[in-house]
Enzyme design. Structure first.
Site, PDB file in Angstrom:
ATOM      1  N   GLU A  70      62.086  11.221  23.571  1.00 53.91           N
ATOM      2  CA  GLU A  70      60.898  12.065  23.475  1.00 53.91           C
ATOM      3  C   GLU A  70      60.449  12.204  22.020  1.00 53.91           C
ATOM      4  O   GLU A  70      61.266  12.288  21.118  1.00 53.91           O
ATOM      5  CB  GLU A  70      61.208  13.439  24.079  1.00 53.91           C
ATOM      6  CG  GLU A  70      61.414  13.307  25.581  1.00 53.91           C
ATOM      7  CD  GLU A  70      61.956  14.550  26.269  1.00 53.91           C
ATOM      8  OE1 GLU A  70      61.620  14.751  27.434  1.00 53.91           O
ATOM      9  OE2 GLU A  70      62.711  15.304  25.651  1.00 53.91           O
ATOM     10  N   CYS A  91      57.440  15.051  15.445  1.00 56.55           N
ATOM     11  CA  CYS A  91      58.879  15.305  15.542  1.00 56.55           C
ATOM     12  C   CYS A  91      59.477  14.131  16.300  1.00 56.55           C
ATOM     13  O   CYS A  91      59.151  13.902  17.466  1.00 56.55           O
ATOM     14  CB  CYS A  91      59.083  16.617  16.300  1.00 56.55           C
ATOM     15  SG  CYS A  91      60.796  16.984  16.611  1.00 56.55           S
ATOM     16  N   CYS A 102      72.787  12.680  22.232  1.00 58.21           N
ATOM     17  CA  CYS A 102      73.403  13.080  20.961  1.00 58.21           C
ATOM     18  C   CYS A 102      74.904  13.205  21.158  1.00 58.21           C
ATOM     19  O   CYS A 102      75.357  13.667  22.205  1.00 58.21           O
ATOM     20  CB  CYS A 102      72.829  14.419  20.503  1.00 58.21           C
ATOM     21  SG  CYS A 102      73.338  14.890  18.835  1.00 58.21           S
ATOM     22  N   CYS A 154      76.457  20.835  19.828  1.00 58.00           N
ATOM     23  CA  CYS A 154      75.860  22.152  19.547  1.00 58.00           C
ATOM     24  C   CYS A 154      75.612  22.808  20.907  1.00 58.00           C
ATOM     25  O   CYS A 154      74.810  22.308  21.704  1.00 58.00           O
ATOM     26  CB  CYS A 154      74.557  22.001  18.778  1.00 58.00           C
ATOM     27  SG  CYS A 154      74.743  21.021  17.277  1.00 58.00           S
ATOM     28  N   CYS A 203      71.951  23.528  22.427  1.00 56.21           N
ATOM     29  CA  CYS A 203      70.885  22.515  22.399  1.00 56.21           C
ATOM     30  C   CYS A 203      70.865  21.670  23.670  1.00 56.21           C
ATOM     31  O   CYS A 203      71.914  21.237  24.155  1.00 56.21           O
ATOM     32  CB  CYS A 203      71.099  21.620  21.182  1.00 56.21           C
ATOM     33  SG  CYS A 203      69.933  20.267  21.064  1.00 56.21           S
ATOM     34  N   SER A 220      71.016  22.202   9.628  1.00 55.74           N
ATOM     35  CA  SER A 220      71.103  23.211  10.680  1.00 55.74           C
ATOM     36  C   SER A 220      72.362  24.036  10.443  1.00 55.74           C
ATOM     37  O   SER A 220      73.436  23.663  10.888  1.00 55.74           O
ATOM     38  CB  SER A 220      71.172  22.521  12.041  1.00 55.74           C
ATOM     39  OG  SER A 220      70.051  21.689  12.178  1.00 55.74           O
ATOM     40  N   CYS A 241      61.843  22.657  19.732  1.00 56.12           N
ATOM     41  CA  CYS A 241      63.138  22.250  19.168  1.00 56.12           C
ATOM     42  C   CYS A 241      64.274  22.534  20.129  1.00 56.12           C
ATOM     43  O   CYS A 241      64.383  23.637  20.647  1.00 56.12           O
ATOM     44  CB  CYS A 241      63.424  23.059  17.910  1.00 56.12           C
ATOM     45  SG  CYS A 241      63.094  22.177  16.433  1.00 56.12           S
TER      46      CYS A 241
HETATM   47  N1  SAH Z   1      70.712  16.780  14.955  1.00 56.04           N
HETATM   48  C1  SAH Z   1      69.772  17.229  13.982  1.00 56.04           C
HETATM   49  C2  SAH Z   1      68.318  17.082  14.410  1.00 56.04           C
HETATM   50  C3  SAH Z   1      67.939  17.462  15.818  1.00 56.04           C
HETATM   51  S1  SAH Z   1      67.893  19.168  16.234  1.00 56.04           S
HETATM   52  C4  SAH Z   1      70.085  18.658  13.583  1.00 56.04           C
HETATM   53  O1  SAH Z   1      70.968  19.256  14.189  1.00 56.04           O
HETATM   54  O2  SAH Z   1      69.487  19.159  12.645  1.00 56.04           O
HETATM   55  C5  SAH Z   1      66.587  19.859  15.296  1.00 56.04           C
HETATM   56  C6  SAH Z   1      66.716  21.361  15.057  1.00 56.04           C
HETATM   57  O3  SAH Z   1      66.537  22.092  16.299  1.00 56.04           O
HETATM   58  C7  SAH Z   1      68.073  21.786  14.522  1.00 56.04           C
HETATM   59  O4  SAH Z   1      67.934  22.739  13.506  1.00 56.04           O
HETATM   60  C8  SAH Z   1      68.717  22.416  15.747  1.00 56.04           C
HETATM   61  O5  SAH Z   1      69.756  23.283  15.418  1.00 56.04           O
HETATM   62  C9  SAH Z   1      67.540  23.092  16.384  1.00 56.04           C
HETATM   63  N2  SAH Z   1      67.724  23.449  17.788  1.00 56.04           N
HETATM   64  C10 SAH Z   1      68.546  22.901  18.702  1.00 56.04           C
HETATM   65  N3  SAH Z   1      68.420  23.516  19.893  1.00 56.04           N
HETATM   66  C11 SAH Z   1      67.495  24.484  19.724  1.00 56.04           C
HETATM   67  C12 SAH Z   1      66.886  25.424  20.593  1.00 56.04           C
HETATM   68  N4  SAH Z   1      67.219  25.482  21.873  1.00 56.04           N
HETATM   69  N5  SAH Z   1      65.959  26.257  20.090  1.00 56.04           N
HETATM   70  C13 SAH Z   1      65.574  26.170  18.788  1.00 56.04           C
HETATM   71  N6  SAH Z   1      66.086  25.275  17.927  1.00 56.04           N
HETATM   72  C14 SAH Z   1      67.030  24.433  18.382  1.00 56.04           C
END
Ligand code: SAH
Length: 346
Positions: free
Chosen positions: A95, A108, A115, A119, A122, A221, A340
């Site tokens: 996406e 984005c 992945c 986390c 996510c 992050s 995000c």
């Molecule tokens: N793996 C990378 C990039 C992808 S995630 C990273 O972790 O930075 C991009 C951003 O979205 C990160 O800051 C992540 O922590 C955040 N993110 C993940 N799940 C989320 C959610 N449900 N709501 C808001 N931000 C989220």
């Protein structure tokens, strides 16, 4: 012939393409012309290479493919955000999102299918990692979204963030190659100053970025400046303790002189206590940085809950009182699961 069986011409370097042409008895300068069609114009078939003799176009088509990403679905949010579901040559889906604001059009983009990190909050982490994206698949997302921006918004793309699916630093080579093609004058010519790579924080690879003297911005992050809390929400960080992350960020700053954005979500009952704010302030004092407080986007059955506005404001005020720059980012495209951490949610 089956498209997949042929090699994607975009996996060849300019030199390799020159050698191929030489072996075919063709003129070597054609390599630069072909390269320009592929990487400056982002075309999807050999037929469109109008300054290349048709006999050579046929040869290229026999020997190679151009496995462009294909649109599977487009969804538009009430706030103008567009989410694209794109299909790869082997059927996997990724996406890419386009987020328009008054002064910017931000794309984005994804760096992996799924992945490998865990986390807990996510949506993408629920998918596991299927495979890395090739550099052309990363590049294609930018071409595609760029065309979409011109078509629907009448404006070119201004910014690119690697905040889609995947961990870009675990697909280092392909992400770097893609950024080269996106930013170089012989590619799309989008300045690296307009590109931000977001990582969950892999210290060794952050140091590598610094050694490679990249010109784009870095976002990390963080989500908690306490090791025990961070391990609970991002279990993989057991391998990469905060002390090592901090050291790598200090190394990054010493080499690049660029301040780091710390992405941070405040969750109810997880990191909303005064001690959490204090640890964040003390972390920020150790590294030139700014904090981006991100609104949490709910994911399926996950039990994470965004803290109240008051809590977020308390974070903001206390950070500002300590002279730390902070922005609050409200999410976009929530109604279509384009925000995000929601990619691959539905
Ligand atoms: N793996 C990378 C990039 C992808 S995630 C990273 O972790 O930075 C991009 C951003 O979205 C990160 O800051 C992540 O922590 C955040 N993110 C993940 N799940 C989320 C959610 N449900 N709501 C808001 N931000 C989220």
């Amino acid at each position: 012939m089956n498209k997949i069986k042929k090699k994607d011409i975009r996996s060849l370097s300019l030199e390799e393409l020159e050698i191929f042409l030489q072996n075919e008895g063709e003129k070597v300068f054609r390599a630069k012309q072909i390269y320009s069609w592929l990487w400056q114009k982002g075309i999807s078939s050999f037929e469109k290479m109008t300054n290349i003799p048709s006999s050579l176009r046929v040869t290229l088509d026999e020997k190679f493919s151009i496995n462009n990403v294909l649109v599977d679905k487009q969804q538009k949010s009430i706030d103008g955000t567009i989410k694209n579901t794109l299909k790869l040559y082997d059927g996997y889906i990724i996406e890419s999102v386009i987020i328009p604001t008054k002064n910017r059009v931000t794309s984005c983009i994804s760096s992996q299918v799924g992945c490998s990190l865990d986390c807990n909050f996510c949506a993408t982490s629920l998918l596991k990692r299927m495979r890395n994206l090739n550099s052309d698949e990363i590049f294609d997302q930018v071409v595609f979204v760029g065309e979409q921006s011109k078509l629907y918004l009448n404006r070119p793309l201004t910014n690119i963030v690697f905040m889609g699916m995947g961990e870009p630093l675990l697909n280092y080579k392909n992400v770097m190659n893609a950024i080269k093609k996106i930013s170089s004058p012989s590619g799309l010519g989008i300045s690296q100053r307009r590109i931000t790579l977001s990582t969950s924080g892999i210290p060794k690879m952050i140091k590598k970025l610094a050694d490679d003297q990249v010109k784009f911005k870095l976002a990390v992050s963080l989500h908690s400046a306490s090791q025990s809390i961070r391990e609970k929400i991002m279990p993989f960080t057991k391998q990469f303790p905060l002390s090592k992350l901090l050291e790598s960020l200090q190394y990054w700053y010493s080499k690049t002189n660029k301040i780091i954005t710390l992405e941070y979500i405040v969750w109810k009952g997880i990191n909303d206590k005064i001690e959490d704010i204090k640890s964040l302030i003390s972390f920020c004092k150790k590294i030139p940085s700014k904090v981006n407080l991100i609104e949490y986007n709910p994911v399926g059955n996950l039990k994470f809950q965004q803290a109240s506005r008051e809590k977020v404001n308390e974070y903001k005020n206390l950070l500002e009182n300590s002279n730390i720059s902070v922005t609050v980012r409200y999410s976009r495209g929530k109604d279509i699961n384009a925000a995000c951490g929601q990619l691959a949610n539905k």
